[in-house]
Design a protein around this motif. Structure first.
Motif, short mmCIF file in Angstrom:
data_model
loop_
_atom_site.label_atom_id
_atom_site.label_comp_id
_atom_site.label_asym_id
_atom_site.label_seq_id
_atom_site.Cartn_x
_atom_site.Cartn_y
_atom_site.Cartn_z
N THR A 1 -10.35 2.69 34.34
CA THR A 1 -8.94 3.33 34.28
C THR A 1 -9.15 4.62 34.20
OG1 THR A 1 -8.88 2.48 31.66
CG2 THR A 1 -7.86 0.98 33.44
N GLY A 2 -8.01 5.10 34.00
CA GLY A 2 -7.71 6.65 33.92
C GLY A 2 -7.62 7.33 34.86
N ALA A 3 -7.42 8.73 34.78
CA ALA A 3 -7.00 9.54 35.93
C ALA A 3 -7.91 10.82 35.63
CB ALA A 3 -5.70 9.64 36.37
N ASP A 4 -8.13 11.59 36.72
CA ASP A 4 -8.50 12.81 36.39
C ASP A 4 -7.59 14.24 36.16
OD1 ASP A 4 -7.61 13.60 39.01
OD2 ASP A 4 -9.68 13.90 40.07
N GLN A 5 -7.78 15.42 36.04
CA GLN A 5 -6.98 16.38 35.79
C GLN A 5 -5.87 16.47 36.87
OE1 GLN A 5 -10.19 16.84 36.11
NE2 GLN A 5 -10.50 18.66 37.57
N ASN A 6 -6.02 16.14 38.08
CA ASN A 6 -5.18 16.23 39.03
C ASN A 6 -4.58 15.00 39.32
OD1 ASN A 6 -6.04 18.64 39.76
ND2 ASN A 6 -7.81 17.74 40.99
N ASP A 7 -4.60 13.95 38.36
CA ASP A 7 -3.82 12.73 38.29
C ASP A 7 -4.43 11.97 39.30
OD1 ASP A 7 -2.45 12.98 36.09
OD2 ASP A 7 -0.57 14.22 37.20
N ALA B 1 -18.35 10.40 40.79
CA ALA B 1 -18.23 10.82 42.41
C ALA B 1 -19.75 10.74 42.72
CB ALA B 1 -17.75 12.15 42.63
N THR B 2 -20.60 11.17 42.26
CA THR B 2 -22.02 11.06 42.97
C THR B 2 -22.45 9.78 42.80
OG1 THR B 2 -22.52 13.26 41.97
CG2 THR B 2 -24.49 12.07 42.28
N ASP B 3 -22.24 8.72 41.93
CA ASP B 3 -22.59 7.50 41.83
C ASP B 3 -22.05 6.73 43.17
OD1 ASP B 3 -24.43 7.88 39.92
OD2 ASP B 3 -23.22 7.04 38.37
N LEU B 4 -20.68 6.94 43.20
CA LEU B 4 -19.96 6.36 44.08
C LEU B 4 -20.49 6.77 45.71
CD1 LEU B 4 -16.19 6.23 42.87
CD2 LEU B 4 -17.63 4.10 43.69
N LYS B 5 -20.78 8.17 45.78
CA LYS B 5 -21.45 8.55 46.94
C LYS B 5 -22.64 7.78 47.27
CE LYS B 5 -21.53 12.89 48.73
NZ LYS B 5 -21.35 14.24 48.54
N GLU C 1 -8.64 -9.51 47.88
CA GLU C 1 -8.10 -8.28 48.17
C GLU C 1 -8.62 -7.44 46.47
OE1 GLU C 1 -6.89 -6.85 50.73
OE2 GLU C 1 -6.99 -8.83 51.59
N PHE C 2 -8.73 -6.22 46.65
CA PHE C 2 -8.99 -5.50 45.46
C PHE C 2 -7.75 -5.59 44.64
CE2 PHE C 2 -12.40 -3.42 48.14
CZ PHE C 2 -13.29 -3.13 47.22
N PRO C 3 -8.03 -5.61 43.33
CA PRO C 3 -6.96 -5.77 42.31
C PRO C 3 -6.04 -4.31 42.62
CG PRO C 3 -9.00 -5.94 41.14
CD PRO C 3 -9.49 -5.74 42.64
N ASP C 4 -4.93 -4.36 42.02
CA ASP C 4 -4.12 -3.24 42.21
C ASP C 4 -4.54 -2.04 41.08
OD1 ASP C 4 -2.54 -4.14 44.22
OD2 ASP C 4 -1.29 -5.14 42.49
N GLU C 5 -5.16 -2.64 40.01
CA GLU C 5 -5.62 -1.70 38.73
C GLU C 5 -6.89 -1.88 38.52
OE1 GLU C 5 -3.80 0.97 37.74
OE2 GLU C 5 -2.06 0.49 38.94
N TYR D 1 -9.44 7.31 38.94
CA TYR D 1 -10.87 7.13 39.18
C TYR D 1 -11.04 5.79 40.22
CZ TYR D 1 -11.36 10.28 35.15
OH TYR D 1 -11.05 11.12 34.32
N TYR D 2 -10.07 4.94 39.95
CA TYR D 2 -10.32 3.86 40.82
C TYR D 2 -10.12 4.09 42.21
CZ TYR D 2 -8.96 -1.14 42.04
OH TYR D 2 -8.99 -2.51 42.55
N ASP D 3 -9.36 5.14 42.53
CA ASP D 3 -9.24 5.59 43.84
C ASP D 3 -10.19 6.72 44.29
OD1 ASP D 3 -6.96 3.97 44.32
OD2 ASP D 3 -5.67 5.47 43.28
N TYR D 4 -11.28 7.01 43.40
CA TYR D 4 -12.40 8.07 44.10
C TYR D 4 -12.93 7.53 45.24
CZ TYR D 4 -12.38 11.44 40.35
OH TYR D 4 -12.26 12.44 39.60
#
Length: 177
Positions: free
Chosen positions: A165-171, A52-56, A140-144, A174-177
């Protein structure tokens, strides 16, 4: 005291039984398993926070760059939006000085008053990659995510995403951060 053979006296010594030792070993194993799970959870949490920090950081760089370069995002060679964006142009515009047109030069070069914005490209904390997949203007951005790069960037919209790939504890992916 006990009387042994040949009339010798023996003292009763206290010792652990095999069952008691096994119980201690099992308890230590359970405690170790709990500790390993706690460490694994904290590692994942640290990676999420770093992502999250790196994306910011990248998003802030892109906004500042755009505001200083005639509203043209980084990635276009020499700031030419008719050219295909490249990873090399993006990285150079990140780590080198630039002029208003987006041309790059080493720090301190006369006429190149902007930047550098970052000392290095951030490392994606999940896949340990710094490479940037550049998307063309009409792409366009890939779907995954596929973990092939550290980041995915579209210069036409100035949007950047983590390529993992993958998701955090709230599902939340990471791709959508």
């Amino acid at each position: 005291m006990y009387v042994g053979t040949e009339g010798q006296t023996m003292k009763k010594t206290k010792a652990f039984t095999l069952v008691e030792i096994l119980i201690v070993v099992v308890l230590l194993g359970v405690l170790a398993a709990i500790a390993i799970i706690a460490v694994a959870d904290s590692t994942s949490s640290a990676q999420q926070s770093a992502l999250a920090t790196d994306l910011k950081l990248l998003r802030r760089f892109i906004l500042v760059y755009k505001s200083q370069h005639l509203e043209v995002g980084p990635g276009y060679p020499n700031g030419q939006t008719t050219a295909a964006p490249t990873e090399q142009a993006f990285v150079d515009q990140t780590k080198m000085s630039s002029n208003t047109n987006g041309q790059t030069a080493p720090r301190g070069t006369v006429g190149f008053k902007y930047g550098p914005y970052l000392s290095r490209m951030p490392v994606n904390p999940f896949n340990n990659k710094t490479t940037v997949q550049m998307l063309g203007n009409d792409e366009e951005f890939p779907d995954e995510a596929d973990d092939s790069h550290g980041w995915i960037y579209k210069a036409a919209t100035s949007e950047v995403r983590a390529d993992n790939t993958g998701a955090d504890q709230n599902d939340k992916r990471y791709y959508d951060y």
